[in-house]
Scaffold this motif. Sequence first.
Motif, short mmCIF file in Angstrom:
data_model
loop_
_atom_site.label_atom_id
_atom_site.label_comp_id
_atom_site.label_asym_id
_atom_site.label_seq_id
_atom_site.Cartn_x
_atom_site.Cartn_y
_atom_site.Cartn_z
N GLU B 16 -7.88 -5.96 8.31
CA GLU B 16 -8.38 -4.88 7.50
C GLU B 16 -7.61 -4.81 6.18
N GLU B 37 -3.91 8.69 -3.65
CA GLU B 37 -4.47 9.62 -2.68
C GLU B 37 -4.04 9.29 -1.25
N SER B 40 -4.37 5.71 0.62
CA SER B 40 -4.55 4.65 -0.36
C SER B 40 -3.63 3.46 -0.08
N THR B 44 2.01 1.87 3.50
CA THR B 44 1.85 0.47 3.87
C THR B 44 2.56 -0.43 2.87
N1 LIG Z 1 -0.46 0.71 11.91
C1 LIG Z 1 -1.67 0.70 11.32
N2 LIG Z 1 -2.65 -0.11 11.80
C2 LIG Z 1 -3.86 -0.15 11.19
N3 LIG Z 1 -4.20 0.58 10.12
C3 LIG Z 1 -3.28 1.41 9.61
C4 LIG Z 1 -1.96 1.51 10.17
N4 LIG Z 1 -1.25 2.41 9.45
C5 LIG Z 1 -2.08 2.85 8.48
N5 LIG Z 1 -3.28 2.25 8.57
C6 LIG Z 1 -4.42 2.47 7.67
O1 LIG Z 1 -4.07 2.00 6.38
C7 LIG Z 1 -4.53 2.88 5.38
C8 LIG Z 1 -3.39 3.27 4.46
O2 LIG Z 1 -2.42 4.02 5.18
P1 LIG Z 1 -1.05 4.51 4.53
O3 LIG Z 1 -0.27 5.17 5.60
O4 LIG Z 1 -0.42 3.37 3.84
O5 LIG Z 1 -1.56 5.57 3.46
P2 LIG Z 1 -0.72 6.51 2.51
O6 LIG Z 1 -1.12 6.17 1.13
O7 LIG Z 1 0.73 6.43 2.84
O8 LIG Z 1 -1.29 7.93 2.90
P3 LIG Z 1 -0.53 9.35 2.96
O9 LIG Z 1 -0.59 9.90 1.58
O10 LIG Z 1 -1.37 10.18 3.88
O11 LIG Z 1 0.84 9.15 3.46
C9 LIG Z 1 -5.18 4.06 6.09
O12 LIG Z 1 -6.56 3.90 5.98
C10 LIG Z 1 -4.75 3.94 7.51
O13 LIG Z 1 -5.78 4.31 8.37
#
Ligand SMILES: Nc1ncnc2c1ncn2[C@@H]1O[C@H](COP(=O)(O)OP(=O)(O)OP(=O)(O)O)[C@@H](O)[C@H]1O
Lengths: 280, 236
Positions: B16, B37, B40, B44
């Motif tokens: 993904e 947002e 986003s 990760t």
């Molecule tokens: N361990 C995982 N396995 C698969 N998909 C994941 C995993 N962790 C996060 N995701 C997906 O990756 C995308 C990005 O997640 P991430 O946690 O990096 O977002 P973020 O920008 O830190 O959000 P937030 O502002 O809520 O902290 C999301 O759509 C989430 O569903």
Amino acid sequence: MSEMLGKLAYYMEFPFVRYALIVGVLIALCSSLFGATLVLKRFSFIGDGLAHVAFGAMAIAAVLNFTNEMVVILPITVVCAILLLRTGQNTIIKGDAAIAMISVGALAFGYLIMNLFSTSSNLTGDVCSTLFGSTSILTLTTKEVWLSVILSVVVVIFFIVYYNRIFSLTFDENFAKATGMKVELYNLLTAIVIAVIIVLAMNLVGSLLISALVIFPALSAMRIFRSFKSVILFSAGISVVCALVGMLISILAGTPVGSTIVAVDVAAFLICYFIGRARN
Amino acid sequence: MAQIICRDLTLGYDNEVILTGLDFRVDEGDYLCIVGENGSGKSTLMKTILGLTPPLSGSIEWGEGLSAHAIGYLPQQTLVQRDFPASVREIVLSGCQNRPGFRAFYKPEDRQKAERNMERMGIADLSKRCYRDLSGGQQQRVLLARALCSAEKVLLLDEPVTGLDPKITQEMYELIRSLNEEGITIIMISHDVDEAVRYASHILHIGKHVFFGPRDEYIRSDVGKYFLMQEGGGEE
Ligand SMILES: Nc1ncnc2c1ncn2[C@@H]1O[C@H](COP(=O)(O)OP(=O)(O)OP(=O)(O)O)[C@@H](O)[C@H]1O
Ligand SMILES: [Mg+2]
């Protein structure tokens, strides 16, 4: 009372009783050290899984007529420990399911092999004693005693030297990895040490009861104490005391060693549980 | 001097894809804020930089003399079980373990460092308390103190002020700035764009539109204007 002491003194004259006590205490000490880590990492059943693997390996060793069963049992158990404790993202089957699978699978195959190929006249007795460890602790040779002593010392030294790393790995593996710790290496070492402990502990309580020896002291300590160090120290202490008390009772009352020790562990847990409740 | 260079990075999990074609670099002494947002991919990205999540493609290059041993990290969430028995001091001290080479035990200077960072975060009086008995904000401060113990050159923070009260939040921003002035590189994920823009030297905005550059350029850019207006309007 004096009659009991007399009886005890009489038994103490036999070297095999003294050996059993020494080895029993050492095994209890070693197996309790990693208890907290395993419980906190949700690996409580690893003891069971590995012990059943060791049982299967023992069956193979017996059928192949190995004089020194350890040569077969230890490597097989170590390999399984490494596979089970590998906490990578790439594992196909997750933690508890993998343990359950390997555990019952090994148990079934072990018994099957024993049944098909064993030449022993008392198969049920053999199986029962490997599962519940009824007498093997009392039939240790001097060589086995020394082996247990040396392995125990190695385990304790390993634990002390790596104590801080073990804490980090247990508390927050991601942080440890992000800040440069060789997490895979330490997980591997821990898996090997745990396998060694399990194989040692089989002599004392048998395959089916090992988990109790590993997790009860840690669970008891966690009822009362709130820092990692105090939990470790207390679980080591209570594990040794329970093993000693259990073995003495079993000598005096003629009960099976393994289950008596575990019963004492359970009793200690209940006491700790109520102390913990009373404190809050 | 470049400390981290990311080239054509693709982020995601398994198959993904979350974000593609990410290019940016962090120099020594930078204060980089990552905004975007929810979902986003900010967390990760941080985990990918730290080597906790492998990148799907592209490369991350670490500058000379920089290794994981000089890094401090505050995760967004630390999944610690509720019944974990660990005192505040034990946890903060564990941040001192990342020095290169093997040492079995903590040195006196490690203990002093832990002590100092607990004072900085205002948790010195909690040092003997059990982590699980603390409030969310207190726990956050414990993990920050741990991150400060291990941050020799670079400090990565994933939403460091979540759950902190306004006073501590301000102190936190000041503290991060003073660390940055001492020469520690800061990479911080933040939802508070106004604060991010006030303190940061560079901004990395990820999401549908990607922006990377100095703060002033961000404020003038379309993405920046739009995001600042939107987010700024939503907050008091
Ligand atoms: N361990 C995982 N396995 C698969 N998909 C994941 C995993 N962790 C996060 N995701 C997906 O990756 C995308 C990005 O997640 P991430 O946690 O990096 O977002 P973020 O920008 O830190 O959000 P937030 O502002 O809520 O902290 C999301 O759509 C989430 O569903
Ligand atoms: Mg996030």
